[in-house]
Design a protein around this motif. Structure first.
Motif, PDB file in Angstrom:
ATOM      1  N   ARG A  14     -17.997 -10.049  -5.903  1.00 10.59           N
ATOM      2  CA  ARG A  14     -16.865  -9.199  -5.539  1.00 10.59           C
ATOM      3  C   ARG A  14     -16.867  -7.980  -6.442  1.00 10.59           C
ATOM      4  O   ARG A  14     -16.947  -8.107  -7.675  1.00 10.59           O
ATOM      5  CB  ARG A  14     -15.543  -9.966  -5.690  1.00 10.59           C
ATOM      6  N   SER A  37     -13.800  -9.936   0.810  1.00  5.31           N
ATOM      7  CA  SER A  37     -14.720  -9.532   1.878  1.00  5.31           C
ATOM      8  C   SER A  37     -15.997  -8.915   1.311  1.00  5.31           C
ATOM      9  O   SER A  37     -17.009  -8.804   2.017  1.00  5.31           O
ATOM     10  CB  SER A  37     -14.032  -8.545   2.829  1.00  5.31           C
ATOM     11  N   ASP A  38     -15.969  -8.518   0.019  1.00  2.51           N
ATOM     12  CA  ASP A  38     -17.160  -7.956  -0.619  1.00  2.51           C
ATOM     13  C   ASP A  38     -18.322  -8.953  -0.628  1.00  2.51           C
ATOM     14  O   ASP A  38     -19.490  -8.552  -0.698  1.00  2.51           O
ATOM     15  CB  ASP A  38     -16.859  -7.533  -2.062  1.00  2.51           C
ATOM     16  N   ASP A  52     -20.768  -8.186   2.016  1.00  4.72           N
ATOM     17  CA  ASP A  52     -21.370  -6.859   2.011  1.00  4.72           C
ATOM     18  C   ASP A  52     -22.873  -6.965   1.732  1.00  4.72           C
ATOM     19  O   ASP A  52     -23.303  -7.593   0.757  1.00  4.72           O
ATOM     20  CB  ASP A  52     -20.699  -6.004   0.938  1.00  4.72           C
TER      21      ASP A  52
END
Length: 421
Positions: free
Chosen positions: A362, A369-370, A373
């Motif tokens: 994160r 939600s990172d 990614d």
């Protein structure tokens, strides 16, 4: 009269049952030349004159095999000359415990760093660890530590350490990145407590000074070029350890929790907390295989700072990734590998392994939600070799090569002493 007769009968059967209970007539230790018998007697549970209890013997074997000074332990039980009494022998196969260690890595960016040290794991024959190291990672660093887990008996111990670490640390900014000279000088004291055979606690305090000095790269007006601050942290560790050892093979489950609360002494920096848990699981596969797994879940205060606590690094979590290529305020990392013994002689083992290391982070000040990614996800498969001496504690020389199959590809070789996890 009837009541008295019943009492007499109960007493008689109790007496007969008691006299027929097998007891330990003698308990002998053999094979321990460097480990003190008085130390072993202090930590084992079976005693002379006690009931012969197979569960205590098995627990003692488990406990002894986990000591750094002992590579293997076994027991023998013989009938004594007295009825229902037995002579017990604990056999010890000792390790050589004055061990050098090294950790070396390179990457495709021509990075090179190493750590060399020396540790004695059986000081005074009482499994006290005393060690020190020198590290070269662009700058010089050193440290020393002593650990005595049974200095106050079977349950209580003490650990002390001093470190002066200096490295070049990348700091990731909104408009680019910068390199800082980072120094951390610390003194730590921990109290060690064994609640039960599989459950151990450590708690204490660490006083340290952090010093950041700008070297090169991009600059941000909100990020100082120099920062020096005194801090302290409170630490609590909890370990549940049910790992069973048979030379180089491991089986079972272990959970290691690390909680820290950090404050700056002058209040210039915000207080924060950090916690992570390592779950490890080992499974024997046939006669020569071992499947090893480690899952790390980490979380800290989500402060938007370039100095976030969880680093992506060759020697910590992902083999081949490089030297601190990213930072975050939360982490999920999975390491899984299959180890296979190619050669197993009386004292030497050659072991191969194939692995997959993967993780995500994160971003500082970001959200969960990172983790999804693509810029944060790293997956590195690879392979390696282990050269193992079965009579020297932790004498495992490892070499691993990892390569990236996700974005921001890199690759690298990682050397070290001891299994990666």
């Amino acid at each position: 009269m009837l009541k008295g007769l019943v009492t007499l009968i109960v007493f008689w059967f109790a007496f007969v049952g008691y006299t027929q209970t097998p007891t330990v007539s003698s308990l002998k230790l053999q094979g321990n030349e460097r480990t003190k018998s008085s130390f072993i007697e202090k930590i084992i549970k079976l005693e002379r004159g006690a009931v012969l209890d197979s569960s205590k013997i098995e627990e003692d074997m488990y406990r002894l095999k986990r000591l750094p000074s002992i590579s293997h332990a076994y027991y023998q039980v013989f009938p004594s000359t007295i009825e229902n009494q037995y002579d017990v022998v604990y056999g010890i196969e000792e390790n050589f415990t004055l061990i050098p260690f090294a950790s070396i890595f390179t990457s495709n960016d021509d990075e090179f760093a190493f750590r060399l040290g020396l540790q004695e794991f059986n000081v005074l024959g009482r499994n006290i660890t005393l060690g020190g190291f020198y590290q070269r990672d662009i700058f010089d660093s050193f440290g020393a530590h002593v650990r005595a887990p049974n200095i106050f008996g079977r349950k209580w111990g003490l650990a002390l350490s001093y470190q002066d670490l200096t490295t070049e640390e990348p700091v990731f900014l909104d408009n680019g990145s910068a390199d800082y000279r980072y120094n951390n000088e610390s003194v730590e004291a921990l109290v060690l407590f064994q609640l039960s055979f599989k459950n151990r606690f450590e708690f204490g305090i660490n006083f340290f000074t952090e010093d950041y000095q700008f070297l090169s790269g991009d600059m941000d007006p909100n990020v100082p070029l120099a920062l020096r601050v005194n801090k302290h942290l409170l630490k609590l560790l909890y370990n549940y350890d049910a790992i069973k050892f048979h030379y180089q093979y491991l089986s079972g489950f272990k959970s290691a929790l690390n909680l820290q609360y950090v404050q700056s002494d002058d209040g210039r920096l915000p207080e924060f907390w950090i916690g992570f848990n390592d779950f490890t699981y080992f499974l024997r596969v046939g006669k020569r295989g071992n499947w090893a797994n480690r899952l790390r879940l980490g979380l800290s205060s989500n402060i938007d700072t370039p100095f976030a606590p969880f680093a992506v690094d060759n020697n910590l979590n992902i083999r081949g990734v490089g030297n601190i290529i990213d930072r975050g305020t939360a982490a999920i990392v999975l390491n899984t590998e299959y180890r296979h013994t190619l050669i197993d002689k009386n004292w030497f083992v050659l072991q191969s392994n194939v692995f997959i290391d993967g993780g995500s982070w994160r971003n500082p000040g970001g959200d969960f939600s990172d983790f999804g990614d693509d810029q944060n996800l790293r997956i590195y498969p690879g392979a390696g070799l282990r050269f193992i001496h079965k009579r020297i504690f932790n004498a495992i020389f490892r070499i691993d090569y990892g390569f990236c199959i996700t974005q921001n590809a890199s690759r690298g070789v990682v050397f070290g002493i001891g299994q990666y996890f």
